[in-house]
Design a protein around this motif. Structure first.
Motif, PDB file in Angstrom:
ATOM      1  N   ASP A 240      -0.064   3.095   3.172  1.00  0.00           N
ATOM      2  CA  ASP A 240      -0.491   4.499   3.175  1.00  0.00           C
ATOM      3  C   ASP A 240       0.047   5.213   4.409  1.00  0.00           C
ATOM      4  OD1 ASP A 240      -2.237   6.719   2.118  1.00  0.00           O
ATOM      5  OD2 ASP A 240      -3.187   6.440   4.080  1.00  0.00           O
ATOM      6  N   ALA A 241       0.006   4.526   5.554  1.00  0.00           N
ATOM      7  CA  ALA A 241       0.520   5.131   6.775  1.00  0.00           C
ATOM      8  C   ALA A 241       2.028   5.335   6.685  1.00  0.00           C
ATOM      9  CB  ALA A 241       0.166   4.258   7.975  1.00  0.00           C
ATOM     10  N   TRP A 242       2.739   4.304   6.267  1.00  0.00           N
ATOM     11  CA  TRP A 242       4.205   4.390   6.250  1.00  0.00           C
ATOM     12  C   TRP A 242       4.716   5.367   5.207  1.00  0.00           C
ATOM     13  CZ3 TRP A 242       5.379  -1.586   6.642  1.00  0.00           C
ATOM     14  CH2 TRP A 242       5.081  -2.012   7.953  1.00  0.00           C
ATOM     15  N   GLU A 243       4.041   5.444   4.065  1.00  0.00           N
ATOM     16  CA  GLU A 243       4.481   6.378   3.025  1.00  0.00           C
ATOM     17  C   GLU A 243       4.286   7.830   3.447  1.00  0.00           C
ATOM     18  OE1 GLU A 243       2.362   5.177  -0.436  1.00  0.00           O
ATOM     19  OE2 GLU A 243       3.610   3.391  -0.782  1.00  0.00           O
ATOM     20  N   HIS A 244       3.399   8.047   4.420  1.00  0.00           N
ATOM     21  CA  HIS A 244       3.165   9.408   4.925  1.00  0.00           C
ATOM     22  C   HIS A 244       3.761   9.602   6.321  1.00  0.00           C
ATOM     23  CE1 HIS A 244       0.094   9.135   1.718  1.00  0.00           C
ATOM     24  NE2 HIS A 244       0.278  10.428   1.611  1.00  0.00           N
ATOM     25  N   ASP A 245       4.687   8.712   6.687  1.00  0.00           N
ATOM     26  CA  ASP A 245       5.407   8.812   7.966  1.00  0.00           C
ATOM     27  C   ASP A 245       4.469   8.856   9.162  1.00  0.00           C
ATOM     28  OD1 ASP A 245       7.992   8.810   6.818  1.00  0.00           O
ATOM     29  OD2 ASP A 245       7.821  10.945   6.350  1.00  0.00           O
ATOM     30  N   ARG A 246       3.389   8.066   9.070  1.00  0.00           N
ATOM     31  CA  ARG A 246       2.464   7.935  10.191  1.00  0.00           C
ATOM     32  C   ARG A 246       2.561   6.520  10.748  1.00  0.00           C
ATOM     33  NH1 ARG A 246      -1.466   9.473   6.372  1.00  0.00           N
ATOM     34  NH2 ARG A 246      -2.443   7.441   6.743  1.00  0.00           N
ATOM     35  N   THR A 247       2.145   6.368  11.981  1.00  0.00           N
ATOM     36  CA  THR A 247       2.040   5.030  12.523  1.00  0.00           C
ATOM     37  C   THR A 247       0.846   4.325  11.896  1.00  0.00           C
ATOM     38  OG1 THR A 247       1.782   3.698  14.530  1.00  0.00           O
ATOM     39  CG2 THR A 247       0.646   5.820  14.486  1.00  0.00           C
ATOM     40  N   SER A 248       0.986   3.023  11.687  1.00  0.00           N
ATOM     41  CA  SER A 248      -0.123   2.230  11.157  1.00  0.00           C
ATOM     42  C   SER A 248      -0.983   1.668  12.284  1.00  0.00           C
ATOM     43  CB  SER A 248       0.410   1.069  10.310  1.00  0.00           C
ATOM     44  OG  SER A 248       1.236   0.219  11.087  1.00  0.00           O
ATOM     45  N   LEU A 249      -0.574   1.916  13.527  1.00  0.00           N
ATOM     46  CA  LEU A 249      -1.325   1.470  14.689  1.00  0.00           C
ATOM     47  C   LEU A 249      -2.307   2.543  15.112  1.00  0.00           C
ATOM     48  CD1 LEU A 249       1.692  -0.016  16.697  1.00  0.00           C
ATOM     49  CD2 LEU A 249       0.039  -1.277  15.288  1.00  0.00           C
TER      50      LEU A 249
ATOM     51  N   LEU B 227       9.054  -2.458  11.321  1.00  0.00           N
ATOM     52  CA  LEU B 227       9.076  -3.908  11.543  1.00  0.00           C
ATOM     53  C   LEU B 227       8.330  -4.257  12.828  1.00  0.00           C
ATOM     54  CD1 LEU B 227      12.718  -4.992  10.564  1.00  0.00           C
ATOM     55  CD2 LEU B 227      10.650  -4.964   9.158  1.00  0.00           C
ATOM     56  N   ARG B 228       8.500  -3.449  13.857  1.00  0.00           N
ATOM     57  CA  ARG B 228       7.782  -3.699  15.107  1.00  0.00           C
ATOM     58  C   ARG B 228       6.272  -3.552  14.903  1.00  0.00           C
ATOM     59  NH1 ARG B 228      12.473  -0.841  17.058  1.00  0.00           N
ATOM     60  NH2 ARG B 228      13.733  -2.220  18.369  1.00  0.00           N
ATOM     61  N   GLU B 229       5.893  -2.528  14.175  1.00  0.00           N
ATOM     62  CA  GLU B 229       4.462  -2.352  13.895  1.00  0.00           C
ATOM     63  C   GLU B 229       3.915  -3.539  13.115  1.00  0.00           C
ATOM     64  OE1 GLU B 229       3.279   1.301  12.115  1.00  0.00           O
ATOM     65  OE2 GLU B 229       4.130   2.559  13.696  1.00  0.00           O
ATOM     66  N   PHE B 230       4.653  -3.998  12.135  1.00  0.00           N
ATOM     67  CA  PHE B 230       4.241  -5.144  11.331  1.00  0.00           C
ATOM     68  C   PHE B 230       3.996  -6.363  12.220  1.00  0.00           C
ATOM     69  CE2 PHE B 230       5.735  -8.974   8.992  1.00  0.00           C
ATOM     70  CZ  PHE B 230       4.723  -9.045   8.043  1.00  0.00           C
ATOM     71  N   LEU B 231       4.908  -6.633  13.134  1.00  0.00           N
ATOM     72  CA  LEU B 231       4.753  -7.782  14.030  1.00  0.00           C
ATOM     73  C   LEU B 231       3.554  -7.605  14.958  1.00  0.00           C
ATOM     74  CD1 LEU B 231       8.461  -8.536  15.051  1.00  0.00           C
ATOM     75  CD2 LEU B 231       7.059  -9.703  13.325  1.00  0.00           C
ATOM     76  N   ILE B 232       3.313  -6.393  15.402  1.00  0.00           N
ATOM     77  CA  ILE B 232       2.168  -6.137  16.288  1.00  0.00           C
ATOM     78  C   ILE B 232       0.863  -6.419  15.562  1.00  0.00           C
ATOM     79  CG2 ILE B 232       0.877  -4.272  17.407  1.00  0.00           C
ATOM     80  CD1 ILE B 232       3.612  -3.162  18.318  1.00  0.00           C
TER      81      ILE B 232
ATOM     82  N   TYR C  25      -0.299 -13.354  24.276  1.00  0.00           N
ATOM     83  CA  TYR C  25      -1.392 -13.314  23.315  1.00  0.00           C
ATOM     84  C   TYR C  25      -2.362 -12.179  23.655  1.00  0.00           C
ATOM     85  CZ  TYR C  25      -5.501 -14.328  20.628  1.00  0.00           C
ATOM     86  OH  TYR C  25      -6.568 -14.194  19.774  1.00  0.00           O
ATOM     87  N   GLY C  26      -2.688 -11.382  22.660  1.00  0.00           N
ATOM     88  CA  GLY C  26      -3.603 -10.264  22.859  1.00  0.00           C
ATOM     89  C   GLY C  26      -2.975  -9.068  23.521  1.00  0.00           C
ATOM     90  N   GLY C  27      -1.653  -9.096  23.709  1.00  0.00           N
ATOM     91  CA  GLY C  27      -0.999  -7.990  24.391  1.00  0.00           C
ATOM     92  C   GLY C  27      -1.126  -6.663  23.670  1.00  0.00           C
ATOM     93  N   TYR C  28      -1.359  -6.711  22.359  1.00  0.00           N
ATOM     94  CA  TYR C  28      -1.452  -5.477  21.564  1.00  0.00           C
ATOM     95  C   TYR C  28      -2.819  -5.310  20.908  1.00  0.00           C
ATOM     96  CZ  TYR C  28       3.602  -5.089  22.150  1.00  0.00           C
ATOM     97  OH  TYR C  28       4.873  -4.970  22.679  1.00  0.00           O
ATOM     98  N   VAL C  29      -3.824  -5.998  21.431  1.00  0.00           N
ATOM     99  CA  VAL C  29      -5.125  -5.920  20.781  1.00  0.00           C
ATOM    100  C   VAL C  29      -5.678  -4.490  20.797  1.00  0.00           C
ATOM    101  CG1 VAL C  29      -6.479  -6.484  22.853  1.00  0.00           C
ATOM    102  CG2 VAL C  29      -7.380  -7.066  20.582  1.00  0.00           C
ATOM    103  N   ASP C  30      -5.333  -3.707  21.814  1.00  0.00           N
ATOM    104  CA  ASP C  30      -5.809  -2.320  21.864  1.00  0.00           C
ATOM    105  C   ASP C  30      -5.091  -1.434  20.849  1.00  0.00           C
ATOM    106  OD1 ASP C  30      -7.800  -2.414  23.913  1.00  0.00           O
ATOM    107  OD2 ASP C  30      -6.219  -2.586  25.414  1.00  0.00           O
ATOM    108  N   ALA C  31      -3.949  -1.890  20.352  1.00  0.00           N
ATOM    109  CA  ALA C  31      -3.135  -1.055  19.463  1.00  0.00           C
ATOM    110  C   ALA C  31      -3.494  -1.220  17.994  1.00  0.00           C
ATOM    111  CB  ALA C  31      -1.652  -1.376  19.660  1.00  0.00           C
TER     112      ALA C  31
END
Length: 351
Positions: free
Chosen positions: A334-343, A148-153, A215-221
């Motif tokens: 694809d990332a979540w189904e393989h237990d990887r971060t999507s970031l 959920l945190r990744e989704f919001l980012i 705003y833009g706090g996670y643009v690098d991620a």
């Protein structure tokens, strides 16, 4: 927004250029133009190219809140506009190619000008098609708090300035279409109440999960596809010739929003988050059920009735949403189904 970390030769040279004053080094602008022209032929998948998408994102950002420490005069520097156009060319070409495959199966009127109801029917037809894996169903039923945190980012690069790209279209429309767009945007901006602006509601959701809401706090991620989903809105909004596309884009956004936001809210409540967090999603369930009718019939339909030649661009803008969303959903799942971060890198545990 802070200047992000470069992701390749284009952004490295662009950020170096923006650190100086406009006009101080004309040769550097020329060199950057030549660099971009030389790099683009070697780009494989432009939607997944971090260097290109970040460069476009930052060039567009000069027209929004600007970049920290960058002279505002760069916004309309002719050399930078030329570089932006150079990057936009293959990006728009990809969008038109992908969207063309989607719209080719639509049954458009063979002759005459479609009225607003007919235009809306075409858009609802597009909206009913399932173009990719369902992120909203996963969030509702299975997503972890970390996901959920990744989704919001991912979403924060747009939602923290929600509605701004579509607002560029207001002075470019007239009559029924303009009135409809203003009506929608007034709701997006909270009806005059800053704390009810949708961007403010999203910021509150981020804070509820311990995330930075600047705003833009996670643009690098975020990866290229997250930037591309915002870049397509800026491309449509900032180019008057694409006013039909921005109308179609917003119409599709509204038509495909209510049910997913209902599921997002369900997913956050499933993990124990209260109305302070789910308020953003709950607001969209109700608001977008109304907005989809206004956007489909009055905005897009009214525009086509006034300017029939814009029907293909309205459909192009709408189909572009489906194409980009499908790519984003595929990346995420694809990332979540393989237990990887999507970031681009794992989220710090302290977030």
């Amino acid at each position: 927004m802070h200047i992000p970390e470069p992701r390749g030769p284009i952004t490295a040279e662009l950020f170096s250029l923006l650190a100086g004053a406009p006009g101080a080094d004309p040769d550097a602008v020329t060199a950057l133009h030549a660099l971009v022209a030389g790099q683009l032929p070697g780009v494989g998948d432009i939607i997944d190219d971090d260097d290109v998408q970040l460069a476009l994102f930052c060039l567009y950002e000069l027209h929004y809140g600007g970049l920290d420490g960058v002279d505002d005069r760069w916004e309309w520097h002719p050399g930078l506009i030329g570089i932006r156009h150079l990057l936009e060319g293959p990006f728009e070409a990809w969008l038109r190619s992908e969207a063309g495959e989607v719209t080719a199966t639509l049954r458009c009127p063979e002759s005459g000008t479609p009225d607003s109801d007919a235009t809306a029917a075409l858009l609802f037809d597009l909206a009913a098609r399932d173009a990719g894996p369902s992120v909203s169903r996963h969030v509702a039923m299975k997503a972890t708090a970390g996901q959920l945190r990744e989704f919001l980012i991912h979403k924060s690069v747009y939602q923290l300035k929600e509605a701004d790209p579509h607002t560029w279209a207001i002075p470019r429309l007239t009559g029924r279409a303009k009135a409809a767009l203003v009506e929608i945007q007034a709701d997006e901006y909270g009806g005059g109440h800053p704390d009810r602006m949708h961007s403010a509601l999203f910021a509150r959701t981020m804070r509820g999960l311990g995330l930075d809401d600047s705003y833009g706090g996670y643009v690098d991620a975020v990866p290229a596809i997250s930037l591309a989903s915002v870049n397509v809105m800026s491309l449509f909004g900032l180019n008057r010739r694409l006013r039909g596309a921005v109308a179609g884009h917003l119409a599709m956004y509204e038509m495909t929003s209510s049910r997913p936001n209902q599921l997002y809210g369900k997913g956050f409540r499933r993990l124990g988050f209260d109305a302070g967090v789910t308020g953003y999603f709950d607001e969209h369930v109700e608001a977008d059920a109304v907005h989809e009718q206004i956007a489909g019939r009055d905005l897009a339909g009214g525009l086509v009735e006034a300017e029939p030649d814009l029907l293909p661009d309205v459909l192009f803008g709408a189909a572009a949403v489906s194409c980009i969303d499908a790519r984003f959903a595929t990346h995420l799942m694809d990332a979540w189904e393989h237990d990887r971060t999507s970031l681009r890198s794992p989220l710090p545990a302290t977030a």
